[in-house]
Design a protein around this motif. Structure first.
Motif, PDB file in Angstrom:
ATOM      1  N   SER A 203       0.816  -1.215   0.000  1.00  0.00           N
ATOM      2  CA  SER A 203       0.000   0.000   0.000  1.00  0.00           C
ATOM      3  C   SER A 203       0.850   1.266   0.000  1.00  0.00           C
ATOM      4  CB  SER A 203      -0.958  -0.005   1.188  1.00  0.00           C
ATOM      5  OG  SER A 203      -0.235  -0.101   2.385  1.00  0.00           O
ATOM      6  N   ILE A 205       5.174   2.767  -0.616  1.00  0.00           N
ATOM      7  CA  ILE A 205       6.520   2.383  -1.063  1.00  0.00           C
ATOM      8  C   ILE A 205       7.376   1.992   0.138  1.00  0.00           C
ATOM      9  CG2 ILE A 205       8.614   3.208  -2.220  1.00  0.00           C
ATOM     10  CD1 ILE A 205       6.895   5.252  -3.679  1.00  0.00           C
ATOM     11  N   PHE A 223       7.127   4.948   3.023  1.00  0.00           N
ATOM     12  CA  PHE A 223       6.445   6.178   2.615  1.00  0.00           C
ATOM     13  C   PHE A 223       5.002   6.208   3.111  1.00  0.00           C
ATOM     14  CE2 PHE A 223       9.048   8.673  -0.420  1.00  0.00           C
ATOM     15  CZ  PHE A 223      10.162   7.856  -0.481  1.00  0.00           C
ATOM     16  N   GLU A 224       4.718   5.420   4.146  1.00  0.00           N
ATOM     17  CA  GLU A 224       3.363   5.345   4.693  1.00  0.00           C
ATOM     18  C   GLU A 224       2.773   6.731   4.938  1.00  0.00           C
ATOM     19  OE1 GLU A 224       3.969   2.511   7.711  1.00  0.00           O
ATOM     20  OE2 GLU A 224       1.920   1.729   7.652  1.00  0.00           O
ATOM     21  N   SER A 225       3.572   7.671   5.445  1.00  0.00           N
ATOM     22  CA  SER A 225       3.077   9.013   5.782  1.00  0.00           C
ATOM     23  C   SER A 225       3.222   9.980   4.607  1.00  0.00           C
ATOM     24  CB  SER A 225       3.862   9.554   6.975  1.00  0.00           C
ATOM     25  OG  SER A 225       5.210   9.764   6.587  1.00  0.00           O
ATOM     26  N   GLY A 226       3.803   9.515   3.488  1.00  0.00           N
ATOM     27  CA  GLY A 226       4.080  10.414   2.372  1.00  0.00           C
ATOM     28  C   GLY A 226       5.484  10.993   2.460  1.00  0.00           C
ATOM     29  N   PHE A 227       6.078  10.876   3.633  1.00  0.00           N
ATOM     30  CA  PHE A 227       7.436  11.353   3.854  1.00  0.00           C
ATOM     31  C   PHE A 227       8.278  10.148   4.271  1.00  0.00           C
ATOM     32  CE2 PHE A 227       4.411  14.684   4.565  1.00  0.00           C
ATOM     33  CZ  PHE A 227       4.979  15.807   3.971  1.00  0.00           C
ATOM     34  N   PRO A 228       9.464   9.994   3.720  1.00  0.00           N
ATOM     35  CA  PRO A 228      10.280   8.828   4.088  1.00  0.00           C
ATOM     36  C   PRO A 228      10.551   8.786   5.598  1.00  0.00           C
ATOM     37  CG  PRO A 228      11.240   9.992   2.212  1.00  0.00           C
ATOM     38  CD  PRO A 228      10.130  10.846   2.727  1.00  0.00           C
ATOM     39  N   GLU A 249      12.847  16.295   8.309  1.00  0.00           N
ATOM     40  CA  GLU A 249      11.782  16.195   7.311  1.00  0.00           C
ATOM     41  C   GLU A 249      11.727  14.807   6.669  1.00  0.00           C
ATOM     42  OE1 GLU A 249      11.456  20.783   5.827  1.00  0.00           O
ATOM     43  OE2 GLU A 249      13.184  19.660   5.120  1.00  0.00           O
ATOM     44  N   MET A 250      12.874  14.139   6.612  1.00  0.00           N
ATOM     45  CA  MET A 250      12.932  12.796   6.020  1.00  0.00           C
ATOM     46  C   MET A 250      13.971  11.988   6.781  1.00  0.00           C
ATOM     47  SD  MET A 250      13.108  13.711   1.920  1.00  0.00           S
ATOM     48  CE  MET A 250      14.265  12.374   1.713  1.00  0.00           C
TER      49      MET A 250
ATOM     50  N   THR B  20      -6.126   4.151  -6.174  1.00  0.00           N
ATOM     51  CA  THR B  20      -5.464   2.965  -5.649  1.00  0.00           C
ATOM     52  C   THR B  20      -4.394   3.311  -4.627  1.00  0.00           C
ATOM     53  OG1 THR B  20      -3.830   3.000  -7.400  1.00  0.00           O
ATOM     54  CG2 THR B  20      -5.807   1.684  -7.794  1.00  0.00           C
ATOM     55  N   ASN B  21      -4.064   4.568  -4.521  1.00  0.00           N
ATOM     56  CA  ASN B  21      -3.000   4.952  -3.605  1.00  0.00           C
ATOM     57  C   ASN B  21      -3.526   5.807  -2.457  1.00  0.00           C
ATOM     58  OD1 ASN B  21      -0.712   3.821  -4.978  1.00  0.00           O
ATOM     59  ND2 ASN B  21      -1.168   5.308  -6.597  1.00  0.00           N
ATOM     60  N   ARG B  24      -1.365  10.798   1.531  1.00  0.00           N
ATOM     61  CA  ARG B  24      -0.632  11.033   2.775  1.00  0.00           C
ATOM     62  C   ARG B  24      -1.450  11.824   3.777  1.00  0.00           C
ATOM     63  NH1 ARG B  24       1.097  14.154  -0.869  1.00  0.00           N
ATOM     64  NH2 ARG B  24       2.608  12.644  -1.555  1.00  0.00           N
ATOM     65  N   ASP B  32       0.476   9.455  -4.774  1.00  0.00           N
ATOM     66  CA  ASP B  32       1.628   8.786  -4.190  1.00  0.00           C
ATOM     67  C   ASP B  32       2.918   9.127  -4.911  1.00  0.00           C
ATOM     68  OD1 ASP B  32       2.378   5.392  -3.162  1.00  0.00           O
ATOM     69  OD2 ASP B  32       3.041   7.337  -2.468  1.00  0.00           O
ATOM     70  N   VAL B  98       2.672  20.452  -0.590  1.00  0.00           N
ATOM     71  CA  VAL B  98       3.838  19.596  -0.354  1.00  0.00           C
ATOM     72  C   VAL B  98       4.645  19.600  -1.637  1.00  0.00           C
ATOM     73  CG1 VAL B  98       4.681  17.273   0.152  1.00  0.00           C
ATOM     74  CG2 VAL B  98       2.605  18.120   1.275  1.00  0.00           C
ATOM     75  N   GLN B 138       5.611  22.109   2.751  1.00  0.00           N
ATOM     76  CA  GLN B 138       6.381  20.987   3.258  1.00  0.00           C
ATOM     77  C   GLN B 138       7.155  20.389   2.100  1.00  0.00           C
ATOM     78  OE1 GLN B 138       2.906  18.950   5.190  1.00  0.00           O
ATOM     79  NE2 GLN B 138       4.515  18.289   6.593  1.00  0.00           N
ATOM     80  N   VAL B 139       8.253  19.715   2.406  1.00  0.00           N
ATOM     81  CA  VAL B 139       9.008  19.064   1.334  1.00  0.00           C
ATOM     82  C   VAL B 139       9.147  17.574   1.612  1.00  0.00           C
ATOM     83  CG1 VAL B 139      10.331  21.130   0.740  1.00  0.00           C
ATOM     84  CG2 VAL B 139      11.252  19.505   2.394  1.00  0.00           C
ATOM     85  N   THR B 140       9.182  16.809   0.542  1.00  0.00           N
ATOM     86  CA  THR B 140       9.490  15.387   0.644  1.00  0.00           C
ATOM     87  C   THR B 140      10.221  14.981  -0.628  1.00  0.00           C
ATOM     88  OG1 THR B 140       8.602  13.176   1.133  1.00  0.00           O
ATOM     89  CG2 THR B 140       7.330  14.535  -0.390  1.00  0.00           C
TER      90      THR B 140
END
Lengths: 438, 174
Positions: A203, A205, A223-228, A249-250, B20-21, B24, B32, B98, B138-140
Motif C-alpha cells: 500500500s 513504497i 512512505f506510509e506518511s508520504g514522507f520517508p 523532514e525525512m 489505488t493509492n 498522505r 503517491d 507539499v 512541506q518538502v518530501t
C-alpha cells in the motif's frame, strides 16, 4: 589415475596455494584461479519409510549448495562404482578414487511424526580418512531445507576452513507493476530464493530493508506518511513501529549497530542530508556529520569503531570513513566516476560499493584504505551490495533499461566469479543478507 | 508549451489511478509521489480558466519545475513557473502545498532520495523568497521511485528530474 595425479600437480603449480591437497582435503579460497574440489553425494539413507523423500531432497540440496558456490564440482551418480547401502558401512575408498571424487558425503535421514533428523559423515577420499566427526541435526519435516543447508555449511566449513552461508535468509523488496507505478513490499527468503514470505503489503513504497545482526528485526524506509520514515519490523510476528529519530523532514538509509541497540541513518532537513545515530533503549540522538552536502548510506565496521559512508562534499559521490562518533572523515575512493552505498565486510578488510562510471554501474570491492579496487560486475544499473555472513559472496540488485525495465537480484563471489541470478518470481531489489541461523 | 500538454496528459492518467493509492493526508486524492493529486477532495476542482482553481495552478501556471543532471538549481524557466506558483499561493491562502522532489534513474537509491530533497527544498526556498509563508510548505522526496516517463534516455530523464508542488486545501488555524 596417472592422468589425475598429473592434472593435480599441474593445478598445484599453477594455482600455488589455492588448492592444497597434500595431506587433508582443504580448499583455500583465494582470488586466484582455482580448480573446484570434486565431491560425490550418494542419496542419503532413509532410516524410516517416511524419510524417503526427505533423504532424496536433502542430499540433492547439499549437492546443489556446494556446486552452486563454483568451488565444488559434483561427480554424477551415474559414475558411481559402489553404492552406499548403510550409514555405518566402511567406505570402499578405491571405488571413489577411481571416479575422481575427492570428497564423499554420506548421510542418513530419520523421520518420526513431524520430527526430522539428518546425520552425515564427510570423507577425504584420497587420504582415506573421515574429515571431522559425524554430525547430526534435528528439525521439522517442513524445515527440511534448513537441515540440508546445515549439512552443506558443515561440509563447506570443513573443507574451506571458513564459515558457511547456506542456512541464512535474505530480506528484500518484492516488486511488481510498471516502472512509473511500481508496487513494492518487503519479503524474506532463504539465501537461495526458496521459501519467499511477504512481510508487508504494497500500500505504500518501502525501500532498502536492513537485517539486524541477529536477524530478529528489520529496519526499512517507508512512505506510509508520504514522507520517508524509518520503520522497525519484528521478523517473527511482522509487528512494526516507526523509529523515533532526531527531528527531520525525512529519515532513511538506516542500519543497525553490531549489537543491535543503535541505529545509524540519514536525516534530511532544508535540503541538507546528514548522518545521525539513535539509541533504541534511551531514545538519545547524536548527529555524526555536519557538512552542508549529502551524507548518506552509513555502514559500521565489524568492531563498531568506524563508519564508512558516501558524501558529495567534493562535488561528486565518494566514499569516506570516520569514527563511529563522527568527526573528521578521510576519503577512500579516488578512481574515476562516483561511488555510493558502501558496505563494510563482515571480516572488516573490505568495503563493497556501487560505482557509476561512463554510463555504467558496477558492484565493486576495495580495501578500507581505498587500495586494490576491483569491479565485480557491470551493467546498465547494478546497485546496493550486501555481504554473505562469511564475507565470500555479494548479493545486489540489477535493473534492466527501458520502459519495460525490471529489477532482479544477483549474487557474485568477491573474486568476480560465479555471477548468478536469484530464481524468483517477479521483480526483486535491495537485498540484505542476514546472519547464519542458530 | 508542449511541457504543459504533457503535464496535462499525465494529470489525466494519474487522476484515474489515484484511487489505488492512499493519500498522505488520510485517504483521498494524491497520487503517491507522482505529484498531481489534490489532497482536499480528490478531484481536480474548478476549471483551467478559473485563476483561483487548483487546475489553473497545475495546468496553466505549471505545478513542476525541471532540473539539470545532479543539480538543484532553479532554471530561468523554473523561476517563471515558481513566480506564478507564489502569486497563486499568496492569492489563495487556504491552500498548502507539499513539494515533492524526484530524480531520474541514473543514481543510487539513497543518494537520489537526498537529491530529491535538495530539489524540493530549492523550490520551497524560492517560493518563500517570493513571500509564501514557509509554514504552508512541506518538502518530501521520492528519489527515483516515481518516474513520470519510463524510457531510459535523456528525453525521459529530463522530465523525471523534477520538483512538483502538490496542493492541498486546508485552512490554516494559527
Amino acid at each position: 589415475m596417472m592422468k589425475r595425479i598429473l592434472t593435480l600437480l599441474v593445478t598445484l603449480m599453477l594455482a600455488g596455494p589455492a588448492l592444497a591437497q597434500n595431506g587433508p582435503l582443504r580448499l583455500t579460497i583465494t582470488d586466484g584461479v582455482i580448480e573446484p574440489i570434486t565431491f560425490a553425494v550418494p542419496s542419503f539413507q532413509a532410516e524410516t519409510f517416511e524419510a524417503q523423500q526427505a533423504a532424496l531432497d536433502i542430499s540433492r540440496l547439499v549437492a546443489q549448495n556446494l556446486a552452486g558456490t563454483g568451488l565444488f564440482r559434483e561427480v554424477p551418480a551415474a559414475a558411481f562404482i559402489s553404492q552406499i547401502s548403510s550409514f555405518a558401512q566402511p567406505v570402499a575408498f578405491a571405488d571413489w578414487r577411481a571416479i575422481n571424487a575427492q570428497a564423499l558425503i554420506v548421510g542418513a535421514v530419520n523421520v518420526s511424526g513431524n520430527q526430522l533428523t539428518v546425520k552425515f559423515r564427510l570423507y577425504d577420499v584420497f587420504s582415506g580418512q573421515e574429515l571431522g566427526e559425524g554430525l547430526q541435526f534435528a528439525g521439522t519435516v517442513a524445515g527440511w531445507r534448513r537441515m540440508g543447508h546445515k549439512v552443506s555449511d558443515a561440509v563447506y566449513s570443513r573443507i574451506t576452513g571458513e564459515g558457511g552461508f547456506f542456512d541464512s535468509r535474505v530480506v528484500f523488496v518484492s516488486e511488481s507493476g510498471p516502472k512509473d507505478n511500481r508496487q513494492k513490499r518487503l519479503a524474506i527468503m532463504d539465501y537461495d530464493g526458496a521459501n519467499v514470505q511477504f512481510l508487508t503489503d504494497s500500500s505504500s513504497i518501502v525501500l532498502a530493508p536492513r537485517f539486524s545482526p541477529s536477524g530478529d528485526r528489520v529496519l526499512y524506509t517507508s512512505f506510509e506518511s508520504g514522507f520517508p520514515r524509518i520503520n522497525v519490523l519484528n521478523v517473527a510476528n511482522v509487528g512494526r513501529q516507526q523509529l523515533q529519530t532526531a527531528p527531520g523532514e525525512m529519515a532513511f538509509s538506516p542500519r543497525f549497530s553490531r549489537d543491535g541497540r543503535q541505529v545509524i541513518y540519514s536525516l534530511s532537513n532544508g535540503g541538507n542530508t546528514d548522518i545521525f545515530r539513535t539509541d533504541l533503549a534511551t531514545g538519545q540522538h547524536m548527529q555524526l556529520t555536519t557538512a552542508p552536502s549529502i551524507e548518506t548510506a552509513p555502514s559500521l565496521s565489524p568492531d563498531g569503531s568506524q563508519i564508512v559512508f558516501e558524501s558529495d562534499r567534493s562535488g561528486t559521490q565518494q566514499l569516506y570513513i570516520m569514527s563511529a562518533n563522527g568527526g573528521e572523515a578521510r576519503r577512500i575512493s579516488f578512481g574515476d566516476g562516483r561511488y555510493g552505498t558502501p558496505v563494510w565486510s563482515p571480516r572488516g578488510d573490505l568495503v563493497a560499493f556501487t560505482k557509476q562510471n561512463a554510463g555504467r554501474f558496477h558492484i565493486g570491492v576495495m580495501r578500507t584504505d581505498g587500495s586494490e579496487e576491483r569491479l565485480l560486475t557491470s551493467s546498465f544499473l547494478d546497485e546496493g551490495p550486501t555481504w554473505s555472513p562469511n564475507g565470500r559472496v555479494i548479493m545486489f540488485s540489477r535493473e534492466t533499461q527501458g520502459a519495460g525495465g525490471t529489477s532482479s537480484m544477483f549474487s557474485v563471489d568477491i573474486s568476480g566469479r560465479n555471477l548468478k541470478a536469484l530464481p524468483l518470481q517477479g521483480g526483486a531489489s535491495d537485498p540484505s543478507w542476514g546472519p547464519l541461523q542458530p | 508549451m508542449t511541457l504543459f500538454k504533457k503535464a496535462a496528459v499525465v494529470l489525466l492518467m494519474l487522476a484515474t489511478t489515484a484511487c489505488t493509492n492512499p493519500d498522505r493526508f488520510g485517504g483521498n486524492g494524491g497520487a503517491d509521489g507522482a505529484g498531481a493529486g489534490l489532497g482536499a477532495n480528490g478531484a481536480l476542482a474548478g476549471s483551467a480558466n478559473d485563476p483561483a482553481s487548483p487546475l489553473f495552478f497545475n495546468q496553466t501556471i505549471g505545478d513542476r519545475v525541471l532540473f539539470a543532471v545532479d543539480t538543484s538549481t532553479i532554471t530561468p524557466e523554473g523561476q517563471t513557473i515558481l513566480n506564478g506558483q507564489a502569486q497563486w499561493l499568496l492569492a489563495n491562502a487556504d491552500y498548502r502545498a507539499v513539494i515533492e522532489g524526484h530524480a531520474d534513474e541514473q543514481g543510487t537509491r539513497e543518494y537520489n532520495l537526498a537529491l530529491g530533497q535538495r530539489r524540493a527544498n530549492a523550490v520551497r526556498e524560492y517560493l518563500v523568497s517570493r513571500g509564501v509563508p514557509s509554514q504552508r510548505l512541506q518538502v518530501t522526496s521520492f528519489g527515483k521511485e516515481r518516474p513520470v516517463q519510463v524510457c531510459s534516455n535523456e528525453s525521459c530523464y529530463s522530465q523525471n528530474r523534477r520538483a512538483v508542488t502538490v496542493l492541498s486545501f486546508s485552512a490554516i488555524t494559527s
